[in-house]
Design a protein around this motif. Structure first.
Motif, PDB file in Angstrom:
ATOM      1  N   ASP A  65       0.023  17.403   0.304  1.00  0.00           N
ATOM      2  CA  ASP A  65      -0.199  16.177  -0.449  1.00  0.00           C
ATOM      3  C   ASP A  65       1.040  15.285  -0.606  1.00  0.00           C
ATOM      4  OD1 ASP A  65      -2.106  14.531  -2.035  1.00  0.00           O
ATOM      5  OD2 ASP A  65      -0.674  14.954  -3.645  1.00  0.00           O
ATOM      6  N   PRO A  66       2.260  15.832  -0.747  1.00  0.00           N
ATOM      7  CA  PRO A  66       3.414  14.935  -0.883  1.00  0.00           C
ATOM      8  C   PRO A  66       3.571  13.944   0.261  1.00  0.00           C
ATOM      9  CG  PRO A  66       4.030  17.154  -1.533  1.00  0.00           C
ATOM     10  CD  PRO A  66       2.648  17.243  -0.937  1.00  0.00           C
ATOM     11  N   ALA A  67       3.048  14.276   1.435  1.00  0.00           N
ATOM     12  CA  ALA A  67       3.160  13.350   2.566  1.00  0.00           C
ATOM     13  C   ALA A  67       2.377  12.071   2.333  1.00  0.00           C
ATOM     14  CB  ALA A  67       2.663  14.031   3.847  1.00  0.00           C
ATOM     15  N   ASN A  68       1.377  12.117   1.475  1.00  0.00           N
ATOM     16  CA  ASN A  68       0.518  10.944   1.267  1.00  0.00           C
ATOM     17  C   ASN A  68       1.220   9.809   0.536  1.00  0.00           C
ATOM     18  OD1 ASN A  68      -1.940  11.877   2.532  1.00  0.00           O
ATOM     19  ND2 ASN A  68      -2.095  13.365   0.872  1.00  0.00           N
ATOM     20  N   GLN A  69       2.378  10.079  -0.050  1.00  0.00           N
ATOM     21  CA  GLN A  69       3.138   8.997  -0.682  1.00  0.00           C
ATOM     22  C   GLN A  69       3.586   7.966   0.349  1.00  0.00           C
ATOM     23  OE1 GLN A  69       7.208  10.345  -1.948  1.00  0.00           O
ATOM     24  NE2 GLN A  69       6.557  12.246  -0.946  1.00  0.00           N
ATOM     25  N   PHE A  70       3.603   8.337   1.627  1.00  0.00           N
ATOM     26  CA  PHE A  70       4.062   7.428   2.667  1.00  0.00           C
ATOM     27  C   PHE A  70       2.920   6.695   3.360  1.00  0.00           C
ATOM     28  CE2 PHE A  70       7.240  10.883   2.381  1.00  0.00           C
ATOM     29  CZ  PHE A  70       8.254  10.127   1.813  1.00  0.00           C
ATOM     30  N   VAL A  71       1.702   6.887   2.876  1.00  0.00           N
ATOM     31  CA  VAL A  71       0.563   6.110   3.376  1.00  0.00           C
ATOM     32  C   VAL A  71       0.613   4.695   2.820  1.00  0.00           C
ATOM     33  CG1 VAL A  71      -1.960   5.912   3.357  1.00  0.00           C
ATOM     34  CG2 VAL A  71      -0.890   8.150   3.678  1.00  0.00           C
ATOM     35  N   LYS A  72       1.032   4.588   1.585  1.00  0.00           N
ATOM     36  CA  LYS A  72       1.035   3.297   0.891  1.00  0.00           C
ATOM     37  C   LYS A  72       2.190   3.269  -0.093  1.00  0.00           C
ATOM     38  CE  LYS A  72      -1.734   0.660  -2.463  1.00  0.00           C
ATOM     39  NZ  LYS A  72      -2.935   0.719  -3.331  1.00  0.00           N
ATOM     40  N   ARG A  73       3.025   2.247  -0.004  1.00  0.00           N
ATOM     41  CA  ARG A  73       4.154   2.140  -0.911  1.00  0.00           C
ATOM     42  C   ARG A  73       3.825   1.243  -2.092  1.00  0.00           C
ATOM     43  NH1 ARG A  73       7.183  -2.785   1.267  1.00  0.00           N
ATOM     44  NH2 ARG A  73       5.675  -3.460   2.826  1.00  0.00           N
ATOM     45  N   THR A  74       4.630   1.307  -3.106  1.00  0.00           N
ATOM     46  CA  THR A  74       4.476   0.441  -4.266  1.00  0.00           C
ATOM     47  C   THR A  74       5.349  -0.792  -4.076  1.00  0.00           C
ATOM     48  OG1 THR A  74       4.082   2.326  -5.711  1.00  0.00           O
ATOM     49  CG2 THR A  74       4.742   0.264  -6.767  1.00  0.00           C
ATOM     50  N   TYR A  75       4.755  -1.965  -4.175  1.00  0.00           N
ATOM     51  CA  TYR A  75       5.512  -3.195  -4.017  1.00  0.00           C
ATOM     52  C   TYR A  75       6.342  -3.488  -5.264  1.00  0.00           C
ATOM     53  CZ  TYR A  75       2.464  -4.464  -0.040  1.00  0.00           C
ATOM     54  OH  TYR A  75       1.783  -4.497   1.136  1.00  0.00           O
ATOM     55  N   ARG A  76       7.400  -4.235  -5.049  1.00  0.00           N
ATOM     56  CA  ARG A  76       8.211  -4.723  -6.158  1.00  0.00           C
ATOM     57  C   ARG A  76       7.377  -5.659  -7.042  1.00  0.00           C
ATOM     58  NH1 ARG A  76      12.883  -8.793  -6.354  1.00  0.00           N
ATOM     59  NH2 ARG A  76      12.179  -9.396  -4.267  1.00  0.00           N
ATOM     60  N   GLU A  77       7.680  -5.663  -8.320  1.00  0.00           N
ATOM     61  CA  GLU A  77       6.935  -6.502  -9.250  1.00  0.00           C
ATOM     62  C   GLU A  77       6.980  -7.965  -8.798  1.00  0.00           C
ATOM     63  OE1 GLU A  77       6.749  -7.517 -14.062  1.00  0.00           O
ATOM     64  OE2 GLU A  77       8.253  -6.119 -13.261  1.00  0.00           O
ATOM     65  N   GLY A  78       5.824  -8.603  -8.858  1.00  0.00           N
ATOM     66  CA  GLY A  78       5.717  -9.992  -8.418  1.00  0.00           C
ATOM     67  C   GLY A  78       5.101 -10.144  -7.043  1.00  0.00           C
ATOM     68  N   TRP A  79       4.824  -8.993  -6.366  1.00  0.00           N
ATOM     69  CA  TRP A  79       4.249  -9.043  -5.020  1.00  0.00           C
ATOM     70  C   TRP A  79       2.995  -8.199  -4.959  1.00  0.00           C
ATOM     71  CZ3 TRP A  79       6.349 -12.134  -1.266  1.00  0.00           C
ATOM     72  CH2 TRP A  79       7.601 -12.665  -1.561  1.00  0.00           C
ATOM     73  N   SER A  80       2.017  -8.680  -4.222  1.00  0.00           N
ATOM     74  CA  SER A  80       0.744  -7.978  -4.116  1.00  0.00           C
ATOM     75  C   SER A  80       0.101  -8.268  -2.769  1.00  0.00           C
ATOM     76  CB  SER A  80      -0.207  -8.435  -5.232  1.00  0.00           C
ATOM     77  OG  SER A  80      -1.515  -7.940  -5.030  1.00  0.00           O
ATOM     78  N   LEU A  81      -0.636  -7.294  -2.274  1.00  0.00           N
ATOM     79  CA  LEU A  81      -1.402  -7.501  -1.050  1.00  0.00           C
ATOM     80  C   LEU A  81      -2.657  -8.316  -1.325  1.00  0.00           C
ATOM     81  CD1 LEU A  81      -1.266  -6.811   1.974  1.00  0.00           C
ATOM     82  CD2 LEU A  81      -2.563  -4.744   1.499  1.00  0.00           C
ATOM     83  N   GLY A  82      -3.036  -8.396  -2.581  1.00  0.00           N
ATOM     84  CA  GLY A  82      -4.164  -9.259  -2.953  1.00  0.00           C
ATOM     85  C   GLY A  82      -5.517  -8.695  -2.634  1.00  0.00           C
ATOM     86  N   VAL A  83      -5.643  -7.361  -2.562  1.00  0.00           N
ATOM     87  CA  VAL A  83      -6.949  -6.745  -2.301  1.00  0.00           C
ATOM     88  C   VAL A  83      -7.237  -5.713  -3.366  1.00  0.00           C
ATOM     89  CG1 VAL A  83      -6.841  -7.119   0.175  1.00  0.00           C
ATOM     90  CG2 VAL A  83      -5.901  -5.020  -0.759  1.00  0.00           C
TER      91      VAL A  83
END
Length: 482
Positions: A464-482
């Motif tokens: 399971d620890p490998a799944n942290q690299f599927v999706k990262r957390t963006y810096r505050e103020g940024w979003s993928l919008g989905v």
């Protein structure tokens, strides 16, 4: 991992949709037959807004301009890098923040070119698609697996014409390889070797401890974008960011879309079922190997398994940092393997074939076979090239035959990118709970097992620890919008 929504004065992708009410999607294109002979309809030209216009971005937009495209807007966070484009396209209005450009000019362009560092590809491309704009995005399509999946879905949802900048996908070489394979000349491929001499930038190094002065022409905060806040350091911009995980995707992300694309297309590969990785380390002291978690390793060997028809599988070996596979017995001792620094070898049940970067110079092995074999051409070529193929398809529209014959639309480029980024997931698979710095460096337990991948659900099922690299957390103020 959740993404944080934009706050304050920053402009989010959701605000584009809310305030614009999909104005761009509703922009009326007048058919030429309505205007009559002699008129040039708006649909005969593609108005392009470019995000990232230095280096490769400059090459992209000048290639678009060779066809029926007008470069209408330029955007770059570094005015030094933008200077040449501004001179070349003096009528194009310049912006520093693509979000401001999209907000103010969304009715005045039809398509967007994205050629930024990898960590900014997805947010800019998604914002454009949500405005109903066609998009061309440099390789790798995205920084993360999750981003690639979401862009692929968005292309269908918003019905826009898309292309990734792996120009070899439109070359004759990969089509020749397909024709040979389809004709059964090498039988069923069971193993593929892919290699590159990249990186040609620093990797396997510690983050610089000395801060530098931010150039006046560079908006460093906008350059960081989705990445964590850090102080500016020398020799990162404009190129060496590729070796840092916060911004780049290393040698695999940089060259994989050019080199893995031929076997991906020729063999009809999909999501891998498993991935393993080993990496090179750097010497940092007597009997001491150094691992730096912020930096990509100096070299790596990634092995992926791909299910194929008939219950069989293809094993793909990726090698970078100068590592190469053993020379095939069928290749003469003085014959070049691949194109020297890079290449692909297909190993089948009846023979082998090989190519260089972008699928160029395809050869059957032994090379004497090439003078003996004459396979009829069955796959259409792309005489206009990768760039103009996208321009023409965008002008023709989402449901056109031109759009349906694109070489690297997101429904192809997305899964390809996901598979490539699987290698990086394996390379980075350490456990934060166990990670420690000691005499041997970081502990990377994920590198010592086979990681099993559930492609449809984007999940490693046995670590399971490998799944942290599927999706990262963006810096505050940024979003993928989905």
């Amino acid at each position: 991992m959740s993404e944080k929504k934009n706050e304050g004065n920053s402009v989010s992708r959701r605000s584009f949709l809310r305030n614009g009410a999909l104005a761009a999607a509703g922009f009326m294109i007048v058919p030429r037959h309505v205007l009559g002979r002699g008129f040039v309809a708006p649909s005969d030209r593609l108005r392009v807004a470019a995000v990232g216009v230095g280096g490769k971005g400059y090459g992209d937009i000048t290639s678009f301009a060779e066809g029926r495209a007008d470069i209408a807007f330029l955007c770059d966070v570094d005015k030094r890098r933008a200077a040449k484009a501004i001179t070349t396209f003096p009528k194009a209005k310049f912006y520093t923040d693509y979000r401001e450009m999209f907000e103010k000019e969304r009715k005045n362009f039809d398509a967007v070119s994205v050629s930024t560092p990898d960590h900014q590809h997805a947010v800019a491309a998604m914002a454009a698609m949500q405005l109903g704009k066609h998009v061309y995005v440099q390789k790798p399509l995205t920084h993360d697996i999750y981003e690639a999946r979401k862009l692929t879905e968005a292309a269908k949802k918003y019905k826009v014409v898309t292309q990734m900048g792996n120009q070899g996908a439109s070359g004759d070489g990969v089509r020749q390889l397909m024709e040979w394979y389809n004709a059964g000349l090498i039988g069923d491929v069971h193993t593929v070797y892919v290699w590159t001499d990249r990186p040609v930038w620093p990797q396997g190094v510690a983050w610089p401890q000395t801060n530098a002065t931010i150039p006046a022409e560079l908006n460093w905060d906008l350059w960081l974008g989705t990445a964590p806040k850090k102080n500016f350091v020398d020799n990162l911009v404009p190129f060496n960011w590729r070796g840092w995980w916060d911004y780049g995707t290393g040698a695999l992300g940089d060259m994989g879309c050019h080199l893995i694309e031929p076997p991906f297309r020729v063999l009809g590969l999909g999501y891998p079922s498993s991935v393993e990785a080993s990496v090179g380390s750097v010497y940092v002291g007597e009997f001491n190997r150094g691992y730096f978690p912020e930096s990509c390793p100096p070299s790596s060997h990634v092995t992926m398994k791909f299910p194929v028809k008939g219950g069989k599988e293809v094993t793909m070996h990726w090698m970078d940092g100068g590592i190469q596979p053993e020379r095939p017995e069928e290749l003469g001792p003085n014959e070049m393997m691949g194109d020297g620094g890079n290449g692909v070898i297909f190993v089948g049940t009846k023979g082998k074939m090989m190519c260089g970067t972008y699928g160029i110079n395809p050869r059957l092995l032994p090379t004497s076979r090439n003078a003996e074999v004459n396979v009829p051409q069955t796959i259409a070529r792309v005489p206009e090239g990768h760039y103009l193929q996208w321009v023409n398809a965008a002008i023709a529209g989402y449901n056109s035959k031109e759009a349906k014959s694109l070489s690297s639309p997101f429904d192809i480029a997305g899964p390809l990118t996901e598979s490539i980024l699987m290698g990086n997931l394996a390379i980075r698979s350490y456990d934060y709970r166990e990670a420690k710095i000691d005499g041997k460096g970081y502990n990377y337990p994920g590198r010592y097992i086979k990681l099993l991948w559930d492609g449809p659900n984007m999940k490693i099922t046995n670590f399971d620890p490998a799944n942290q690299f599927v999706k990262r957390t963006y810096r505050e103020g940024w979003s993928l919008g989905v």
